[in-house]
Scaffold this motif. Structure first.
Motif, PDB file in Angstrom:
ATOM      1  N   LYS A 141     -13.143 -88.232  43.330  1.00 12.39           N
ATOM      2  CA  LYS A 141     -13.467 -87.019  44.118  1.00 12.39           C
ATOM      3  C   LYS A 141     -14.570 -86.921  44.448  1.00 12.39           C
ATOM      4  CE  LYS A 141      -8.414 -85.768  44.360  1.00 12.39           C
ATOM      5  NZ  LYS A 141      -7.549 -84.803  44.307  1.00 12.39           N
ATOM      6  N   ASN A 142     -15.077 -86.198  43.344  1.00 13.87           N
ATOM      7  CA  ASN A 142     -16.549 -85.530  43.593  1.00 13.87           C
ATOM      8  C   ASN A 142     -16.945 -85.132  42.051  1.00 13.87           C
ATOM      9  OD1 ASN A 142     -18.999 -83.833  44.347  1.00 13.87           O
ATOM     10  ND2 ASN A 142     -18.150 -82.111  45.168  1.00 13.87           N
ATOM     11  N   ALA A 143     -18.149 -86.728  42.132  1.00 11.60           N
ATOM     12  CA  ALA A 143     -18.542 -87.001  40.919  1.00 11.60           C
ATOM     13  C   ALA A 143     -19.202 -85.854  40.316  1.00 11.60           C
ATOM     14  CB  ALA A 143     -18.991 -88.329  40.054  1.00 11.60           C
ATOM     15  N   GLY A 144     -20.007 -85.712  41.524  1.00  8.96           N
ATOM     16  CA  GLY A 144     -21.591 -84.329  41.297  1.00  8.96           C
ATOM     17  C   GLY A 144     -21.197 -83.224  40.036  1.00  8.96           C
ATOM     18  N   GLN A 145     -19.367 -82.283  41.474  1.00  5.27           N
ATOM     19  CA  GLN A 145     -18.744 -81.454  40.617  1.00  5.27           C
ATOM     20  C   GLN A 145     -18.174 -81.022  39.710  1.00  5.27           C
ATOM     21  OE1 GLN A 145     -19.098 -78.001  42.920  1.00  5.27           O
ATOM     22  NE2 GLN A 145     -18.636 -77.398  41.149  1.00  5.27           N
ATOM     23  N   ALA A 146     -17.601 -82.791  39.561  1.00  5.64           N
ATOM     24  CA  ALA A 146     -17.125 -82.742  37.853  1.00  5.64           C
ATOM     25  C   ALA A 146     -17.613 -82.965  36.659  1.00  5.64           C
ATOM     26  CB  ALA A 146     -16.277 -84.412  37.951  1.00  5.64           C
ATOM     27  N   SER A 147     -18.921 -83.234  36.815  1.00  4.24           N
ATOM     28  CA  SER A 147     -20.331 -83.139  36.137  1.00  4.24           C
ATOM     29  C   SER A 147     -20.150 -81.943  36.124  1.00  4.24           C
ATOM     30  CB  SER A 147     -21.158 -83.999  36.210  1.00  4.24           C
ATOM     31  OG  SER A 147     -21.024 -85.552  36.067  1.00  4.24           O
ATOM     32  N   ARG A 148     -20.825 -81.144  36.901  1.00  3.41           N
ATOM     33  CA  ARG A 148     -21.365 -79.683  36.753  1.00  3.41           C
ATOM     34  C   ARG A 148     -20.057 -78.376  36.021  1.00  3.41           C
ATOM     35  NH1 ARG A 148     -24.752 -76.719  39.880  1.00  3.41           N
ATOM     36  NH2 ARG A 148     -23.499 -74.562  41.008  1.00  3.41           N
ATOM     37  N   ASN A 149     -18.807 -78.807  36.520  1.00  2.00           N
ATOM     38  CA  ASN A 149     -17.879 -77.791  36.030  1.00  2.00           C
ATOM     39  C   ASN A 149     -17.985 -78.183  34.516  1.00  2.00           C
ATOM     40  OD1 ASN A 149     -16.942 -77.287  38.449  1.00  2.00           O
ATOM     41  ND2 ASN A 149     -15.741 -78.133  38.694  1.00  2.00           N
ATOM     42  N   LEU A 150     -17.929 -79.471  33.732  1.00  3.20           N
ATOM     43  CA  LEU A 150     -17.756 -79.622  32.371  1.00  3.20           C
ATOM     44  C   LEU A 150     -19.320 -78.970  32.053  1.00  3.20           C
ATOM     45  CD1 LEU A 150     -16.636 -81.296  29.927  1.00  3.20           C
ATOM     46  CD2 LEU A 150     -18.350 -83.635  30.720  1.00  3.20           C
ATOM     47  N   VAL A 151     -20.059 -78.452  32.677  1.00  2.00           N
ATOM     48  CA  VAL A 151     -21.331 -78.802  31.990  1.00  2.00           C
ATOM     49  C   VAL A 151     -21.328 -76.817  31.391  1.00  2.00           C
ATOM     50  CG1 VAL A 151     -23.320 -80.544  31.831  1.00  2.00           C
ATOM     51  CG2 VAL A 151     -22.939 -78.763  33.514  1.00  2.00           C
ATOM     52  N   LEU A 152     -20.806 -76.266  32.562  1.00  2.00           N
ATOM     53  CA  LEU A 152     -20.315 -74.747  32.764  1.00  2.00           C
ATOM     54  C   LEU A 152     -19.522 -74.280  31.544  1.00  2.00           C
ATOM     55  CD1 LEU A 152     -21.533 -73.870  36.521  1.00  2.00           C
ATOM     56  CD2 LEU A 152     -23.011 -73.848  34.335  1.00  2.00           C
ATOM     57  N   ASP A 153     -18.257 -75.720  31.091  1.00  2.00           N
ATOM     58  CA  ASP A 153     -17.512 -75.071  31.217  1.00  2.00           C
ATOM     59  C   ASP A 153     -17.497 -75.289  29.047  1.00  2.00           C
ATOM     60  OD1 ASP A 153     -15.581 -74.409  32.735  1.00  2.00           O
ATOM     61  OD2 ASP A 153     -14.811 -76.618  32.761  1.00  2.00           O
ATOM     62  N   CYS A 154     -18.764 -75.632  29.205  1.00  2.00           N
ATOM     63  CA  CYS A 154     -19.441 -76.200  27.596  1.00  2.00           C
ATOM     64  C   CYS A 154     -20.166 -75.593  27.510  1.00  2.00           C
ATOM     65  CB  CYS A 154     -19.400 -77.590  27.617  1.00  2.00           C
ATOM     66  SG  CYS A 154     -17.246 -78.423  27.751  1.00  2.00           S
ATOM     67  N   VAL A 155     -20.960 -75.214  28.008  1.00  2.00           N
ATOM     68  CA  VAL A 155     -22.791 -74.473  27.364  1.00  2.00           C
ATOM     69  C   VAL A 155     -22.488 -73.397  26.734  1.00  2.00           C
ATOM     70  CG1 VAL A 155     -23.095 -72.954  29.934  1.00  2.00           C
ATOM     71  CG2 VAL A 155     -25.261 -74.440  28.597  1.00  2.00           C
ATOM     72  N   HIS A 156     -23.524 -72.816  26.077  1.00  2.00           N
ATOM     73  CA  HIS A 156     -23.214 -71.924  25.582  1.00  2.00           C
ATOM     74  C   HIS A 156     -23.297 -70.454  26.682  1.00  2.00           C
ATOM     75  CE1 HIS A 156     -24.405 -68.160  22.838  1.00  2.00           C
ATOM     76  NE2 HIS A 156     -24.286 -69.052  21.580  1.00  2.00           N
ATOM     77  N   PRO A 157     -22.644 -68.726  25.848  1.00  2.00           N
ATOM     78  CA  PRO A 157     -22.990 -68.203  26.990  1.00  2.00           C
ATOM     79  C   PRO A 157     -24.025 -67.651  27.299  1.00  2.00           C
ATOM     80  CG  PRO A 157     -20.418 -67.661  25.520  1.00  2.00           C
ATOM     81  CD  PRO A 157     -21.257 -69.224  24.953  1.00  2.00           C
ATOM     82  N   ASP A 158     -24.639 -67.733  26.280  1.00  2.00           N
ATOM     83  CA  ASP A 158     -26.596 -67.043  26.920  1.00  2.00           C
ATOM     84  C   ASP A 158     -27.246 -67.695  27.023  1.00  2.00           C
ATOM     85  OD1 ASP A 158     -25.219 -64.691  24.973  1.00  2.00           O
ATOM     86  OD2 ASP A 158     -26.584 -65.964  22.890  1.00  2.00           O
ATOM     87  N   ASP A 159     -26.476 -69.916  27.402  1.00  2.00           N
ATOM     88  CA  ASP A 159     -27.723 -70.311  27.722  1.00  2.00           C
ATOM     89  C   ASP A 159     -27.454 -70.539  29.452  1.00  2.00           C
ATOM     90  OD1 ASP A 159     -29.020 -70.767  26.024  1.00  2.00           O
ATOM     91  OD2 ASP A 159     -28.273 -73.121  25.694  1.00  2.00           O
TER      92      ASP A 159
END
Length: 110
Positions: A58-76
């Motif tokens: 449905k929205n590949a860009g948002q899916a990618s954004r969600n993944l990186v925000l879910d996996c990024v270190h909290p300090d980053d």
């Protein structure tokens, strides 16, 4: 133990050339500037992958954004969010690198 302490984070770096970064005061563009961005990411869980797959059609860009925000270190996280505002395509670039790290690739057999 906190959520961050029980996850292993690795650094992913993405370097590219920004042709718009070299704009002079006269409005002309000079040489492009190299941009290098590094952030620490944890390995995505099965739930993260499932959510990406459900949303991507449905929205590949948002899916990618969600993944990186879910996996990024909290300090980053804030630095990554700021970088995605300036360079929206990096969400897809980092998500692709993360996915390759867990065995997802379109290059199978090539």
């Amino acid at each position: 133990m906190s959520q961050t302490e029980d996850r292993r984070f690795v650094t992913f770096t993405h370097t590219f050339s920004d042709p718009w970064a070299g704009e002079s005061a006269t409005g002309t563009f000079e040489d492009a500037q190299d941009v290098s961005l590094s952030f620490r990411f944890a390995k995505p869980t099965k739930l993260h992958i499932q959510r990406l797959q459900d949303k991507a059609a449905k929205n590949a860009g948002q899916a990618s954004r969600n993944l990186v925000l879910d996996c990024v270190h909290p300090d980053d996280k804030q630095a990554l969010t700021d970088a995605m505002e300036e360079y929206p395509g990096i969400a897809t670039s980092f998500a692709t690198a993360i996915l390759k790290g867990v065995g997802i690739s379109a290059e199978l057999g090539n």
